[in-house]
Design a protein around this motif. Structure first.
Motif, PDB file in Angstrom:
ATOM      1  N   GLY A  89     -11.979   2.541  -1.749  1.00  0.00           N
ATOM      2  CA  GLY A  89     -11.255   1.220  -1.627  1.00  0.00           C
ATOM      3  C   GLY A  89     -10.431   1.056  -2.756  1.00  0.00           C
ATOM      4  O   GLY A  89     -10.271   1.824  -3.515  1.00  0.00           O
ATOM      5  N   THR A  90      -9.697  -0.277  -2.747  1.00  0.00           N
ATOM      6  CA  THR A  90      -8.768  -0.588  -3.657  1.00  0.00           C
ATOM      7  C   THR A  90      -9.659  -0.802  -5.180  1.00  0.00           C
ATOM      8  O   THR A  90     -10.626  -1.588  -5.235  1.00  0.00           O
TER       9      THR A  90
ATOM     10  N   ARG B 268     -10.452  -2.535  -8.720  1.00  0.00           N
ATOM     11  CA  ARG B 268     -10.153  -3.840  -9.207  1.00  0.00           C
ATOM     12  C   ARG B 268     -10.957  -3.953 -10.286  1.00  0.00           C
ATOM     13  O   ARG B 268     -12.032  -3.335 -10.656  1.00  0.00           O
TER      14      ARG B 268
ATOM     15  N   ASP C 159     -13.101  -6.983 -12.555  1.00  0.00           N
ATOM     16  CA  ASP C 159     -13.851  -8.384 -12.217  1.00  0.00           C
ATOM     17  C   ASP C 159     -14.081  -8.736 -13.779  1.00  0.00           C
ATOM     18  O   ASP C 159     -14.661  -7.906 -14.558  1.00  0.00           O
TER      19      ASP C 159
ATOM     20  N   ASP D   3     -14.548  -0.601  -7.160  1.00  0.00           N
ATOM     21  CA  ASP D   3     -14.093  -1.045  -5.676  1.00  0.00           C
ATOM     22  C   ASP D   3     -15.077  -1.974  -4.926  1.00  0.00           C
ATOM     23  O   ASP D   3     -15.955  -2.578  -5.604  1.00  0.00           O
ATOM     24  N   ASP D   4     -15.023  -1.935  -3.442  1.00  0.00           N
ATOM     25  CA  ASP D   4     -15.951  -2.736  -2.856  1.00  0.00           C
ATOM     26  C   ASP D   4     -17.320  -2.218  -2.842  1.00  0.00           C
ATOM     27  O   ASP D   4     -18.366  -2.669  -2.356  1.00  0.00           O
ATOM     28  N   ASP D   5     -17.596  -0.854  -3.049  1.00  0.00           N
ATOM     29  CA  ASP D   5     -18.544  -0.169  -2.967  1.00  0.00           C
ATOM     30  C   ASP D   5     -19.409   0.198  -4.153  1.00  0.00           C
ATOM     31  O   ASP D   5     -20.595   0.153  -4.442  1.00  0.00           O
TER      32      ASP D   5
ATOM     33  N   VAL E  46     -19.356   0.267  -8.663  1.00  0.00           N
ATOM     34  CA  VAL E  46     -18.883  -0.577  -9.913  1.00  0.00           C
ATOM     35  C   VAL E  46     -19.599  -0.070 -11.253  1.00  0.00           C
ATOM     36  O   VAL E  46     -20.643   0.633 -11.166  1.00  0.00           O
TER      37      VAL E  46
ATOM     38  N   ARG F  50     -23.026  -4.150  -5.220  1.00  0.00           N
ATOM     39  CA  ARG F  50     -22.389  -2.885  -5.081  1.00  0.00           C
ATOM     40  C   ARG F  50     -23.443  -1.869  -5.922  1.00  0.00           C
ATOM     41  O   ARG F  50     -24.247  -2.210  -6.480  1.00  0.00           O
TER      42      ARG F  50
ATOM     43  N   GLY G 169     -15.760   4.161  -7.769  1.00  0.00           N
ATOM     44  CA  GLY G 169     -14.608   3.904  -6.818  1.00  0.00           C
ATOM     45  C   GLY G 169     -13.574   4.923  -6.646  1.00  0.00           C
ATOM     46  O   GLY G 169     -12.357   4.511  -6.302  1.00  0.00           O
TER      47      GLY G 169
END
Length: 210
Positions: A3-4, A6, A8, A34-36, A38, A57, A117
């Motif tokens: 995914g993208t 990112r 946080d 990403d969304d999956d 970290v 995640r 990711g």
């Protein structure tokens, strides 16, 4: 397919103690992925807000930029809770043992690459603030996570045990300022900066310390 990518940020509050002193501090905890998947950078003060930000995640690792107690406070707890290895440069074991005596961690080595990711994170050993201080560079995203090695306005503190000003200046000059000027710097405390913003001031920092 990944995914993208990112980043946080979680800010936690507590204390830093060394050499008989204790100070109130706010720490930046960074989550890269990403969304999956970290990667958690630093394990400061409290596990719950970090676990909440992970949001289920898969955690590839909990990486500690250095061994000061405010950056490793809940590292073993996070490792257990998130079923992830805790990585720290072994040169900081003397500091780790002050907080987590007899507790094992995995080794973070210079040049180590961690994929999260679908994006590679490179470990750069940057001693000075502590012997094992390590920054994390994400070339693909133009990001650098410096822990307490480089801040907005100057290098990390070197006035306490196991730190050295000349060493941190060498690390910043040779490892960090060799990176592209547009690289965004995310620090262990406070606001971020860029390599291009800080690099012109290196000699000022040296003179001020002289």
């Amino acid at each position: 397919m990944a995914g993208t990518f990112r980043v946080d940020r979680v800010v936690t509050s507590g204390t830093f103690s060394l050499d008989g002193g204790t100070w109130e501090v706010d720490n930046n905890v960074w989550l890269l992925g990403d969304d999956d998947e970290v990667l958690v950078v630093d394990a400061a003060h409290a596990a719950q807000p970090i676990v909440a930000a992970v949001a289920g995640r898969t955690v590839v690792a909990v990486v500690c930029t250095h061994g000061h107690d405010d950056h490793v406070t809940v590292a073993p707890e996070l490792g257990r809770t998130l079923d992830a290895p805790v990585l720290l440069n072994p040169a900081d074991d003397v500091l780790w043992e002050m907080t987590h005596p007899g507790v094992a961690h995995a080794a973070l080595t210079d040049g180590q690459r961690i994929t999260v990711g679908g994006t590679e994170v490179h470990a750069l050993h940057t001693p000075g603030h502590s012997p094992g201080s390590t920054c994390l560079h994400v070339p693909e995203a133009g990001l650098l996570f410096t822990g307490d090695t480089l801040f907005q306005g100057g290098p990390g503190a070197t006035g306490r045990s196991y730190s050295d000003f000349g060493t941190i200046i060498g690390s910043i000059r040779d490892r960090l300022f060799a990176l592209p000027v547009e690289t965004a710097v995310h620090t262990g405390h406070g606001d971020g900066t860029t390599i291009g913003t800080e690099a012109p001031h290196l000699e000022e920092w040296v003179r001020a310390n002289g």
